[in-house]
Motif scaffolding. Sequence first.
Motif, PDB file in Angstrom:
ATOM      1  N   LYS A 350      43.982  44.367 -39.830  1.00 17.79           N
ATOM      2  CA  LYS A 350      43.941  43.054 -40.477  1.00 17.79           C
ATOM      3  C   LYS A 350      45.357  42.610 -40.843  1.00 17.79           C
ATOM      4  CE  LYS A 350      43.876  40.767 -44.671  1.00 17.79           C
ATOM      5  NZ  LYS A 350      44.748  40.912 -45.873  1.00 17.79           N
ATOM      6  N   SER A 352      48.286  42.511 -39.545  1.00 18.52           N
ATOM      7  CA  SER A 352      49.285  43.576 -39.412  1.00 18.52           C
ATOM      8  C   SER A 352      49.990  43.499 -38.072  1.00 18.52           C
ATOM      9  CB  SER A 352      48.619  44.949 -39.571  1.00 18.52           C
ATOM     10  OG  SER A 352      48.068  45.099 -40.867  1.00 18.52           O
ATOM     11  N   GLY A 367      45.711  47.373 -42.979  1.00 17.11           N
ATOM     12  CA  GLY A 367      45.705  46.007 -43.477  1.00 17.11           C
ATOM     13  C   GLY A 367      47.012  45.640 -44.143  1.00 17.11           C
ATOM     14  N   ASP A 368      47.529  44.459 -43.871  1.00 17.01           N
ATOM     15  CA  ASP A 368      48.773  43.951 -44.467  1.00 17.01           C
ATOM     16  C   ASP A 368      49.908  44.946 -44.284  1.00 17.01           C
ATOM     17  OD1 ASP A 368      47.788  41.417 -45.893  1.00 17.01           O
ATOM     18  OD2 ASP A 368      46.387  42.935 -46.609  1.00 17.01           O
ATOM     19  N   ASN A 385      45.416  48.562 -49.267  1.00 12.09           N
ATOM     20  CA  ASN A 385      46.265  47.391 -49.481  1.00 12.09           C
ATOM     21  C   ASN A 385      45.868  46.523 -50.655  1.00 12.09           C
ATOM     22  OD1 ASN A 385      43.901  46.766 -48.008  1.00 12.09           O
ATOM     23  ND2 ASN A 385      44.784  44.857 -47.277  1.00 12.09           N
ATOM     24  N   TYR A 386      44.739  46.788 -51.301  1.00 11.77           N
ATOM     25  CA  TYR A 386      44.206  45.878 -52.316  1.00 11.77           C
ATOM     26  C   TYR A 386      44.010  46.629 -53.622  1.00 11.77           C
ATOM     27  CZ  TYR A 386      41.076  42.294 -54.300  1.00 11.77           C
ATOM     28  OH  TYR A 386      40.500  41.325 -55.088  1.00 11.77           O
ATOM     29  N   ASP A 387      44.624  46.108 -54.709  1.00  8.13           N
ATOM     30  CA  ASP A 387      44.510  46.772 -56.012  1.00  8.13           C
ATOM     31  C   ASP A 387      43.436  46.155 -56.901  1.00  8.13           C
ATOM     32  OD1 ASP A 387      45.564  44.383 -56.888  1.00  8.13           O
ATOM     33  OD2 ASP A 387      47.482  45.210 -57.572  1.00  8.13           O
ATOM     34  N   LYS A 391      46.817  41.680 -52.682  1.00  8.24           N
ATOM     35  CA  LYS A 391      47.047  42.465 -51.470  1.00  8.24           C
ATOM     36  C   LYS A 391      48.530  42.842 -51.401  1.00  8.24           C
ATOM     37  CE  LYS A 391      42.821  41.724 -49.812  1.00  8.24           C
ATOM     38  NZ  LYS A 391      42.523  40.772 -48.737  1.00  8.24           N
ATOM     39  N   HIS A 392      48.811  44.105 -51.136  1.00  5.34           N
ATOM     40  CA  HIS A 392      50.187  44.593 -51.070  1.00  5.34           C
ATOM     41  C   HIS A 392      50.523  45.048 -49.653  1.00  5.34           C
ATOM     42  CE1 HIS A 392      50.693  44.523 -55.444  1.00  5.34           C
ATOM     43  NE2 HIS A 392      49.456  45.010 -55.524  1.00  5.34           N
ATOM     44  N   LYS A 393      51.812  45.134 -49.367  1.00 12.13           N
ATOM     45  CA  LYS A 393      52.283  45.443 -48.018  1.00 12.13           C
ATOM     46  C   LYS A 393      52.696  46.898 -47.886  1.00 12.13           C
ATOM     47  CE  LYS A 393      55.129  43.394 -44.400  1.00 12.13           C
ATOM     48  NZ  LYS A 393      56.002  42.253 -44.062  1.00 12.13           N
ATOM     49  N   SER A 410      49.369  51.027 -51.068  1.00 16.03           N
ATOM     50  CA  SER A 410      50.337  49.934 -51.008  1.00 16.03           C
ATOM     51  C   SER A 410      50.705  49.464 -52.425  1.00 16.03           C
ATOM     52  CB  SER A 410      49.752  48.770 -50.224  1.00 16.03           C
ATOM     53  OG  SER A 410      49.300  49.198 -48.961  1.00 16.03           O
TER      54      SER A 410
END
Length: 456
Positions: A350, A352, A367-368, A385-387, A391-393, A410
């Motif tokens: 996703k 990426s 993802g990301d 990637n999701y907290d 969304k973080h890289k 991430s």
Amino acid sequence: MYNCAVLLAAGEGKRMKSATPKVLHKVCGKEMVNHVIDTLREAGIEDINVIVGRGAEKVKESTHSRKVSYSFQEKQLGTGHAVKCAKEFLLGKKGTVAVFTGDAPLITADTVKKLISFHESNGYKGTMLTSIVQNPYGYGRVIRKNNGEVNKIIEHKDCTEEELRINEINAGMYCFDIEALLNSIDKLSNGNAQGEYYLTDVIEILKSNGQKIGAIPVEFEETMGVNSRLQLADVGKVMRRRINNYHMENGVTLLDPENTYINSEVEIGRDTIIYPGNIIEGKTVIGENCILYPNSRIEDSVIEKGVTIQSSVILESRIGENTTVGPFAYIRPESIIGESVRIGDFVEVKKSVIGNNTKVSHLTYIGDAEVGEKCNFGCGTVVVNYDGKVKHKTIVGNNVFIGCNTNLISPVKVNDNSYIAAGSTITEEVPGNSLAIARARQINKEEWVTKRELKK
């Protein structure tokens, strides 16, 4: 000679039983009305007026990018009344106006050109498209003079026994001399059982004024209109056959054309082989020498040459040369997969970038992320990637080996030439040329089962 077109698109389409205006139902991925607009433009007609009514805002929204003008028909009182609503569009123009319907998407540009050429070269004030059919039951019959000109149009219920044997029917598509049409349109009457104004009556008015009316027959399938879901399916079948034949004639192998679904704007390179069950949508571009095994869906994506895809979904993404995807992979929007990459079974990517020669063979989520070249992702790797809020890289360098069941939390960076031990949860940057181990040390407690009498 100046040419323009009026497109009838105001009907509700009650038999469709839909909240969507009839002309916006799609055939091979494109709204019917946009099929007709694009065909008219291909035939060289730039000035197009769309008559809208029920669902006018939806129709305008869907056709806005085509740069057409609009007329509004508040009440649907027949085809003649619809054209009358475009009077302001026609005023001051001299030349030929083509009148087509937004629910008949199979008409071709060649036929539009032939109709206008036939009309103008013979000096007709009105010319109509007709079709020769084996069973004309229910259709209005076209009665011609000995010299081939149209004498009159008779509805089925009004035909004599002799006239019922005529198998040339009115297709409901016309072109007119603009001034002659404007002079006739106000003379229309709704003195009929339906209380509507019919465009066919313009033909009678022109004839009563001594004007010549022509007719040119075309294949019935080109004039097929849509008033129900059954007819929508029939029209879709014809359109798919045309699209698939076009690709096969240009060097694409379709192993089972009747079960291959390619939208109208798709481009496919030669020597590509497509198995049945594939659905290719939007403005997808597929390169040469690709193989699409059964049952994939590809939408608005670029598939470069030499790619092999098996039973996967690819949306709004790019797949590089000689890459393999699937089976059962999911490439989500805004992903860029490099050349000679392996995206294997049950892999999801996703938003990426995956570098060349990287292998993501199975059961992995990315993802990301930005992933470099010549990396290897072990089975069960997850880019976390999701907290819960953002969304973080994640950045993965070149030549990175990631062991099975690794979590990359991430934002995190894994530098070039590093290794990650299987089962690790990585929360901090991994330096280049290093081994990262992020898991609890194994402890074996001997005779633990025996002491607790748990042995079965």
